[in-house]
Write an enzyme that holds these catalytic residues in place. Structure first.
Site, PDB file in Angstrom:
ATOM      1  N   SER A 178       0.796  -1.236   0.000  1.00 17.50           N
ATOM      2  CA  SER A 178       0.000   0.000   0.000  1.00 17.50           C
ATOM      3  C   SER A 178       0.824   1.281   0.000  1.00 17.50           C
ATOM      4  CB  SER A 178      -0.967   0.003   1.184  1.00 17.50           C
ATOM      5  OG  SER A 178      -2.081  -0.821   0.900  1.00 17.50           O
TER       6      SER A 178
ATOM      7  N   LYS B  75       0.040   3.465  -2.891  1.00 13.65           N
ATOM      8  CA  LYS B  75      -1.077   4.414  -2.925  1.00 13.65           C
ATOM      9  C   LYS B  75      -0.601   5.850  -3.116  1.00 13.65           C
ATOM     10  CE  LYS B  75      -4.726   1.936  -0.430  1.00 13.65           C
ATOM     11  NZ  LYS B  75      -4.140   0.585  -0.461  1.00 13.65           N
TER      12      LYS B  75
ATOM     13  N   SER C 185      -6.294   2.473   3.939  1.00 14.52           N
ATOM     14  CA  SER C 185      -5.609   1.657   2.940  1.00 14.52           C
ATOM     15  C   SER C 185      -6.578   0.712   2.229  1.00 14.52           C
ATOM     16  CB  SER C 185      -4.477   0.855   3.610  1.00 14.52           C
ATOM     17  OG  SER C 185      -3.291   0.981   2.904  1.00 14.52           O
TER      18      SER C 185
ATOM     19  N   SER D 238      -8.446   1.554  -4.467  1.00 10.22           N
ATOM     20  CA  SER D 238      -7.292   1.578  -5.382  1.00 10.22           C
ATOM     21  C   SER D 238      -7.665   0.941  -6.709  1.00 10.22           C
ATOM     22  CB  SER D 238      -6.115   0.818  -4.770  1.00 10.22           C
ATOM     23  OG  SER D 238      -5.685   1.375  -3.561  1.00 10.22           O
TER      24      SER D 238
ATOM     25  N   TRP E  50       0.537  -4.489  -7.616  1.00  2.00           N
ATOM     26  CA  TRP E  50       1.384  -3.839  -6.600  1.00  2.00           C
ATOM     27  C   TRP E  50       1.352  -4.570  -5.251  1.00  2.00           C
ATOM     28  CZ3 TRP E  50      -3.238  -2.303  -8.527  1.00  2.00           C
ATOM     29  CH2 TRP E  50      -4.301  -2.141  -7.640  1.00  2.00           C
TER      30      TRP E  50
ATOM     31  N   LYS F 275       3.066   6.860   4.515  1.00  3.63           N
ATOM     32  CA  LYS F 275       2.134   5.798   4.148  1.00  3.63           C
ATOM     33  C   LYS F 275       2.719   4.453   4.535  1.00  3.63           C
ATOM     34  CE  LYS F 275      -1.562   3.972   2.584  1.00  3.63           C
ATOM     35  NZ  LYS F 275      -1.402   2.938   3.607  1.00  3.63           N
TER      36      LYS F 275
ATOM     37  N   GLY G 102       2.554   0.134   4.440  1.00  2.16           N
ATOM     38  CA  GLY G 102       2.294  -0.932   3.479  1.00  2.16           C
ATOM     39  C   GLY G 102       2.557  -2.268   4.145  1.00  2.16           C
ATOM     40  N   ALA G 103       1.746  -3.258   3.818  1.00  2.00           N
ATOM     41  CA  ALA G 103       1.944  -4.599   4.374  1.00  2.00           C
ATOM     42  C   ALA G 103       1.476  -5.626   3.362  1.00  2.00           C
ATOM     43  CB  ALA G 103       1.174  -4.773   5.681  1.00  2.00           C
TER      44      ALA G 103
END
Length: 271
Positions: free
Chosen positions: A53, A56, A104, A109, A149, A201, A203-204
């Site tokens: 993420s 994004k 998220s 998205s 992504w 931001k 992300g995982a």
């Protein structure tokens, strides 16, 4: 100018989130946005992994530049049955750009990428110079617009994250000024001690096993962004990997740990 922490600080720095979260830091990097100098680089900062993420930020630039995203609250899109909802109740709600970034929300998205279409999505990713710029998706799955992504074809290294963010804050990306300004608004977080304005931001995502399944015991966690005070701006990226399955998102844990450490890191980076 590079700097290194004292040995005791490095130990705390590298394992600050591992005690409670069973995670190891792969890389922490920080760069001076004005000069491009990497002022901190610890660990393996050149290997590319899924951006998850953190992408994004790039999707926001694309969405605003293309005109699909209007401002922080438009468009507000309704949640529909069949949308991905592994984020729980937070994802099963009508969502606008601000809520999309805060929680998220992956299906939002996907609405952006669907609006762009495959060709324009690929063109934007390449023009932004984002990692390997490969948004083909999983081989044979035709899922470029759904998850390229997320644990798929698109990959980026921590140092490449710094380069992308530096071009963003310096308005050197091939998108409109409005797209950059709106993205900055979406990514704005609470100010840090010392007067630093923070943007970031998380992300995982899980890496893939050789058979293509997800390795849920070794999830990646990202926190990337920038901090500004006066005329100084530093971009940063941290990447961790779980050593066993955890309860909380690795991205959220990484953000919490990094925010605790950033004030001291930023002060030392100025020296």
């Amino acid at each position: 100018m590079k700097f290194r922490f004292a040995a005791s600080a490095l130990i705390a720095f590298a394992f600050s989130i591992s005690t409670n979260a069973q995670a190891a830091t792969i890389c922490t990097a920080m760069g001076d946005a004005a000069t491009g100098a990497v002022v901190l680089q610890e660990g393996n900062c050149i290997e590319r992994v899924t951006p998850a993420s953190t992408f994004k930020i790039a999707l926001s630039l694309m969405g605003y530049d293309a005109g699909f995203l209007k401002d922080q609250h438009a468009p507000r899109l309704p949640y529909q049955q069949g949308y991905v909802d592994w984020g729980g109740d937070a994802w099963r709600q009508d969502t606008d750009p601000a809520r999309w970034m805060q929680y998220s929300v992956v299906w939002y998205s996907q609405q952006i990428t669907q609006a762009l279409g495959a060709a324009r999505f690929q063109k934007y990713t390449r023009s932004l110079g984002y990692g390997n710029a490969n948004v083909a998706g999983d081989p044979g799955k035709d899922n470029s617009l759904e998850r390229s992504w997320i644990s798929s074809s698109l990959k980026i290294s921590p140092l490449e994250q710094l380069g992308f963010l530096r071009r963003l804050v310096n308005h050197q990306l091939p998108v409109s000024r409005a797209a950059i300004d709106e993205t900055a608004r979406l990514t704005r977080l609470a100010d840090l001690p010392g007067g630093w304005q923070l943007h970031g931001k998380t992300g995982a995502a899980f890496p893939r096993k050789p058979d293509g399944s997800f390795d849920e015991a070794h999830g990646y966690g990202w926190f990337v962004g920038w901090a500004s005070k006066g005329e100084r701006t530093f971009v940063f990226a941290r990447l961790v990997q779980d050593e066993q399955a955890g309860q909380q998102s690795a991205g959220l844990r990484t953000r919490e740990a990094m925010i605790r450490e950033l004030p001291a890191m930023l002060e030392q980076a100025q020296q």
